[in-house]
Design a protein around this motif. Structure first.
Motif, PDB file in Angstrom:
ATOM      1  N   ILE A  27       8.455   4.917 -12.575  1.00  0.00           N
ATOM      2  CA  ILE A  27       8.253   4.729 -11.131  1.00  0.00           C
ATOM      3  C   ILE A  27       7.180   3.668 -10.887  1.00  0.00           C
ATOM      4  N   ILE A  28       6.089   3.745 -11.637  1.00  0.00           N
ATOM      5  CA  ILE A  28       4.969   2.819 -11.436  1.00  0.00           C
ATOM      6  C   ILE A  28       5.378   1.377 -11.721  1.00  0.00           C
ATOM      7  N   ILE A  29       6.135   1.158 -12.803  1.00  0.00           N
ATOM      8  CA  ILE A  29       6.467  -0.209 -13.213  1.00  0.00           C
ATOM      9  C   ILE A  29       7.869  -0.626 -12.764  1.00  0.00           C
ATOM     10  N   SER A  30       8.464   0.108 -11.819  1.00  0.00           N
ATOM     11  CA  SER A  30       9.855  -0.142 -11.415  1.00  0.00           C
ATOM     12  C   SER A  30      10.070  -1.565 -10.898  1.00  0.00           C
ATOM     13  N   THR A  31       9.157  -2.050 -10.042  1.00  0.00           N
ATOM     14  CA  THR A  31       9.328  -3.417  -9.517  1.00  0.00           C
ATOM     15  C   THR A  31       9.202  -4.445 -10.642  1.00  0.00           C
ATOM     16  N   GLN A  32       8.346  -4.163 -11.583  1.00  0.00           N
ATOM     17  CA  GLN A  32       8.177  -5.050 -12.736  1.00  0.00           C
ATOM     18  C   GLN A  32       9.441  -5.056 -13.593  1.00  0.00           C
ATOM     19  N   LEU A  33      10.055  -3.889 -13.775  1.00  0.00           N
ATOM     20  CA  LEU A  33      11.283  -3.795 -14.563  1.00  0.00           C
ATOM     21  C   LEU A  33      12.418  -4.577 -13.911  1.00  0.00           C
ATOM     22  N   VAL A  34      12.544  -4.426 -12.593  1.00  0.00           N
ATOM     23  CA  VAL A  34      13.617  -5.111 -11.867  1.00  0.00           C
ATOM     24  C   VAL A  34      13.463  -6.629 -11.959  1.00  0.00           C
ATOM     25  N   ARG A 152      -1.870  -3.275 -15.942  1.00  0.00           N
ATOM     26  CA  ARG A 152      -2.190  -4.528 -15.267  1.00  0.00           C
ATOM     27  C   ARG A 152      -2.500  -5.644 -16.253  1.00  0.00           C
ATOM     28  N   ALA A 153      -3.271  -5.323 -17.302  1.00  0.00           N
ATOM     29  CA  ALA A 153      -3.815  -6.436 -18.086  1.00  0.00           C
ATOM     30  C   ALA A 153      -3.946  -6.182 -19.581  1.00  0.00           C
ATOM     31  N   ASP A 154      -3.339  -5.117 -20.114  1.00  0.00           N
ATOM     32  CA  ASP A 154      -3.509  -4.827 -21.544  1.00  0.00           C
ATOM     33  C   ASP A 154      -4.981  -4.648 -21.913  1.00  0.00           C
ATOM     34  N   ASN A 155      -5.758  -4.030 -21.013  1.00  0.00           N
ATOM     35  CA  ASN A 155      -7.150  -3.725 -21.315  1.00  0.00           C
ATOM     36  C   ASN A 155      -7.183  -2.755 -22.493  1.00  0.00           C
ATOM     37  N   PHE A 156      -7.727  -3.196 -23.630  1.00  0.00           N
ATOM     38  CA  PHE A 156      -7.576  -2.418 -24.857  1.00  0.00           C
ATOM     39  C   PHE A 156      -8.413  -1.149 -24.894  1.00  0.00           C
ATOM     40  N   MET A 157      -9.359  -1.016 -23.966  1.00  0.00           N
ATOM     41  CA  MET A 157     -10.072   0.250 -23.894  1.00  0.00           C
ATOM     42  C   MET A 157      -9.131   1.373 -23.459  1.00  0.00           C
ATOM     43  N   ALA A 158      -7.967   1.011 -22.917  1.00  0.00           N
ATOM     44  CA  ALA A 158      -6.976   2.025 -22.558  1.00  0.00           C
ATOM     45  C   ALA A 158      -6.517   2.797 -23.789  1.00  0.00           C
ATOM     46  N   TRP A 159      -6.516   2.148 -24.947  1.00  0.00           N
ATOM     47  CA  TRP A 159      -6.193   2.881 -26.169  1.00  0.00           C
ATOM     48  C   TRP A 159      -7.263   3.929 -26.464  1.00  0.00           C
ATOM     49  N   VAL A 389       0.139   5.797  -5.825  1.00  0.00           N
ATOM     50  CA  VAL A 389       0.404   4.747  -4.840  1.00  0.00           C
ATOM     51  C   VAL A 389      -0.471   3.521  -5.121  1.00  0.00           C
ATOM     52  N   CYS A 390      -1.739   3.769  -5.446  1.00  0.00           N
ATOM     53  CA  CYS A 390      -2.650   2.647  -5.771  1.00  0.00           C
ATOM     54  C   CYS A 390      -2.146   1.859  -6.973  1.00  0.00           C
ATOM     55  N   THR A 391      -1.700   2.581  -8.013  1.00  0.00           N
ATOM     56  CA  THR A 391      -1.220   1.925  -9.223  1.00  0.00           C
ATOM     57  C   THR A 391       0.070   1.162  -8.956  1.00  0.00           C
ATOM     58  N   ILE A 392       0.971   1.761  -8.175  1.00  0.00           N
ATOM     59  CA  ILE A 392       2.211   1.081  -7.806  1.00  0.00           C
ATOM     60  C   ILE A 392       1.896  -0.178  -6.995  1.00  0.00           C
ATOM     61  N   ARG A 393       0.943  -0.063  -6.079  1.00  0.00           N
ATOM     62  CA  ARG A 393       0.576  -1.204  -5.232  1.00  0.00           C
ATOM     63  C   ARG A 393       0.083  -2.374  -6.092  1.00  0.00           C
ATOM     64  N   THR A 394      -0.721  -2.074  -7.097  1.00  0.00           N
ATOM     65  CA  THR A 394      -1.199  -3.118  -7.997  1.00  0.00           C
ATOM     66  C   THR A 394      -0.042  -3.759  -8.751  1.00  0.00           C
ATOM     67  N   ASN A 395       0.888  -2.923  -9.237  1.00  0.00           N
ATOM     68  CA  ASN A 395       2.040  -3.424  -9.969  1.00  0.00           C
ATOM     69  C   ASN A 395       2.915  -4.324  -9.086  1.00  0.00           C
ATOM     70  N   VAL A 396       3.100  -3.913  -7.830  1.00  0.00           N
ATOM     71  CA  VAL A 396       3.898  -4.705  -6.888  1.00  0.00           C
ATOM     72  C   VAL A 396       3.220  -6.051  -6.613  1.00  0.00           C
ATOM     73  N   ALA A 397       1.891  -6.021  -6.421  1.00  0.00           N
ATOM     74  CA  ALA A 397       1.147  -7.253  -6.144  1.00  0.00           C
ATOM     75  C   ALA A 397       1.252  -8.232  -7.312  1.00  0.00           C
ATOM     76  N   LEU A 398       1.138  -7.731  -8.540  1.00  0.00           N
ATOM     77  CA  LEU A 398       1.227  -8.594  -9.711  1.00  0.00           C
ATOM     78  C   LEU A 398       2.647  -9.130  -9.900  1.00  0.00           C
ATOM     79  N   THR A 399       3.633  -8.306  -9.548  1.00  0.00           N
ATOM     80  CA  THR A 399       5.029  -8.763  -9.625  1.00  0.00           C
ATOM     81  C   THR A 399       5.272  -9.893  -8.637  1.00  0.00           C
ATOM     82  N   LYS A 400       4.690  -9.789  -7.443  1.00  0.00           N
ATOM     83  CA  LYS A 400       4.810 -10.857  -6.449  1.00  0.00           C
ATOM     84  C   LYS A 400       4.167 -12.151  -6.959  1.00  0.00           C
ATOM     85  N   MET A 401       3.019 -12.012  -7.622  1.00  0.00           N
ATOM     86  CA  MET A 401       2.373 -13.198  -8.188  1.00  0.00           C
ATOM     87  C   MET A 401       3.266 -13.835  -9.253  1.00  0.00           C
ATOM     88  N   TYR A 402       3.896 -12.987 -10.074  1.00  0.00           N
ATOM     89  CA  TYR A 402       4.794 -13.495 -11.110  1.00  0.00           C
ATOM     90  C   TYR A 402       5.975 -14.237 -10.488  1.00  0.00           C
TER      91      TYR A 402
END
Length: 577
Positions: A27-34, A152-159, A389-402
């Motif tokens: 759901i979060i990355i749906s716009t990115q997948l499309v 959003r950015a492959d921030n490696f601290m996420a690991w 919603v915040c995470t989806i919003r960020t994903n949508v914004a980055l997809t628009k930039m792409y």
């Protein structure tokens, strides 16, 4: 013959957390997948670059543990040796198996989220938190703090954040297991894995275990056994990470290495946000949940020892990571923290798992208070909706930039990008993964050698751009074994500065003769004598035998651990049957 019945309830119970995590991620990355969007940000480009170098080493057999001979402008820079080398080769293998950078990115998104979500779920069920509550808390964890920074950015601290709950589980054992509080094999394994991926996460999470260790040592009688198991865990971790700390010892002992650029500590501290939930942004509803959790524990200090312990430690870490700390003043006293520590929110890699564990324990304590439990669950669900919603919003914004033909990549001034930005789309979705590094050049100064006492990151960046990137087009490059070859044609015999960087252990051969460069610029770029006509330079990194001994020790340690795990699994299956 007795008919075997399928226990659908158990099957659903087993797969429910996996399904919930995968569904949330989709759901979060749906716009990115499309849109087939690959978010080329600073961290992602950096990691793509180093993993592509590892992939090409595997593909060609030209292995170079230290020098980056394929990427980093083929300058001989060292990156992977100081940043999760074994993990870099694993990612390099996955890069080779992936059809494109987009495919690789999506696989890693699902993998990190699945590991992180299941880690929280297992941490909760370890302390008998109900499955529904455990799933809700796991999903909230994935949409808050460091975890959404990965998407959003492959921030490696996420690991580190994804694996942190397993570290906390080792702390739980220290509190609850009276007979064997220090499960040294588990502790050794998780700390070694994190160390092979992200060093700073290892340091923070190791320090977060110190209060657990002190408590365990004080309250338990068999102090000798506890101390012995701690020594085993530390020794085992040192063995499993021998390649990693050996590289630091080799390089930092004889070289001055460039630090990253400095950041304002206060701007990177945790703060309440109405529009975001990643990194240092803390939504108001989650903030309310944390405050409620802390208040509950303060009023019920003796009710649940583990809840009290993890909540108070988590609260202290959250406080230190926030803007309630005088970070402006601290940075004035210790300006170096702006380069080394950079972002105080990094402490939430330990704070959030502790506070989430506390919330799970509190939810179980509220079972007898139906009204209060429903209120907390309602706020928890609302908080999950808000962070999602915040995470989806960020994903949508980055997809628009792409999808913006004038933008495509989201990068800072530390990068040089081809004017035809639309070409980047072909690079991230095509089979030629190396094309991306022809369209975008990274100029940040990470791990460059420094030969001048006082030099700013901006000046290092400028020198790398003018003396390495801008000059590289004049040369032809090739790789043989672990060495980097440069060839060029000169109109006359004179001095030339090569677009390479040299460390103390680097060896340069020009026209079949080993040379000592006449001079090195502040980032180690050598000036040598060229002859009229064809010239060849060979850059190698001389690795001492003792270091290869440490690599072998580390690999043997992982092999022994793998065989031990295999034996445990076989014995378990045998006993089950």
């Amino acid at each position: 013959m007795k008919k075997t019945t399928i226990n659908w309830h158990q099957i659903f119970k087993f797969f429910a957390p996996y399904f919930a995590i995968l569904l949330l991620t989709t759901i979060i990355i749906s716009t990115q997948l499309v849109s087939h969007a690959t978010f080329i940000t600073a961290d992602r480009y950096f990691h793509f670059s180093r993993f592509y170098d590892a992939a090409e080493q595997i593909k060609t057999g030209n292995f170079s543990y230290f020098q980056n001979n394929i990427t980093a402008m083929q300058s001989g820079r060292i990156i992977n040796a100081l940043y999760g080398p074994f993990f870099a080769y694993l990612n390099g293998l996955l890069v080779l198996l992936s059809g494109s950078w987009f495919t690789y990115q999506i696989i890693m998104d699902y993998l990190v989220y699945l590991i992180g979500g299941m880690a929280v779920y297992r941490m909760m069920t370890k302390v008998k938190v109900r499955e529904v509550n455990a799933i809700l808390l796991a999903l909230l964890y994935l949409t808050l703090g460091i975890m959404p920074g990965w998407l959003r950015a492959d921030n490696f601290m996420a690991w580190g954040a994804a694996l942190a709950p397993y570290v906390v589980m080792c702390g739980i054992d220290m509190i609850q297991d009276k007979n064997n509080p220090v499960h040294w094999v588990k502790l050794m394994l998780i700390m070694a894995i994190i160390a092979q991926i992200h060093l700073l996460s290892t340091v923070i999470l190791a320090l977060s275990l110190v209060p657990f260790a002190i408590y365990s040592f004080v309250v338990n009688q068999n102090k000798k056994a506890i101390l012995l198991n701690f020594i085993k865990a530390v020794a085992g971790t040192i063995v499993l990470t021998a390649n990693f700390w050996g590289a630091f010892l080799l390089l930092y002992r004889t070289n001055k290495i460039a630090l990253p650029k400095s950041f304002g500590l206060n701007s990177g501290a945790v703060h309440i946000s109405a529009s975001g939930s990643e990194h240092g942004q803390l939504t108001i509803l989650v903030f309310c949940l944390f405050i409620a959790q802390i208040c509950y524990v303060l009023f019920h200090l003796r009710e649940n020892k583990l809840n009290t312990f993890v909540t108070l430690e988590g609260a202290v870490l959250l406080l230190v990571s926030s803007r309630f700390m005088p970070w402006h003043f601290i940075q004035t006293l210790l300006p170096g923290l702006g380069r080394s520590f950079q972002f105080p929110y990094r402490l939430i890699v330990a704070a959030y798992p502790l506070l989430f564990l506390g919330m799970g324990l509190t939810l179980e304590a509220l079972v007898k208070y139906k009204k209060e439990k429903l209120i907390v669950l309602a706020v928890l669900v609302a908080a999950l909706v808000q962070t999602t919603v915040c995470t989806i919003r960020t994903n949508v914004a980055l997809t628009k930039m792409y999808n913006d033909p004038n933008r495509v990549a989201v990068l800072t001034t530390y990068y040089q990008i081809d004017n035809k930005r639309q070409d980047i789309k072909g690079a991230v979705n095509g089979k030629d993964k190396g094309l991306l590094f022809k369209l975008i050049n990274r100029t940040e100064p990470d791990y460059l050698p420094i030969y001048k006492k006082h030099i700013s990151p901006d000046m290092v960046n400028l020198l790398y751009r003018t003396d390495i990137i801008d000059q590289s087009m004049r040369y032809n490059y090739s790789v043989h074994g672990s060495s980097l070859y440069l060839s060029w044609v000169a109109k006359k015999s004179d001095e030339v500065q090569l677009p390479l960087v040299m460390y103390h252990q680097s060896r340069l051969q020009v026209n079949n003769q080993i040379v000592q460069p006449q001079k090195l610029n502040p980032i180690g770029s050598p000036t040598v004598n060229q002859r009229k006509g064809n010239n060849t330079a060979i850059l190698s990194f001389i690795v001492p035998m003792w270091f290869w001994g440490l690599v072998i020790i580390s690999l043997v340690g992982w092999l022994v651990l793998f065989l031990y795990g295999l034996k445990v699994i076989v014995n378990y299956r045998f006993n089950q049957n």
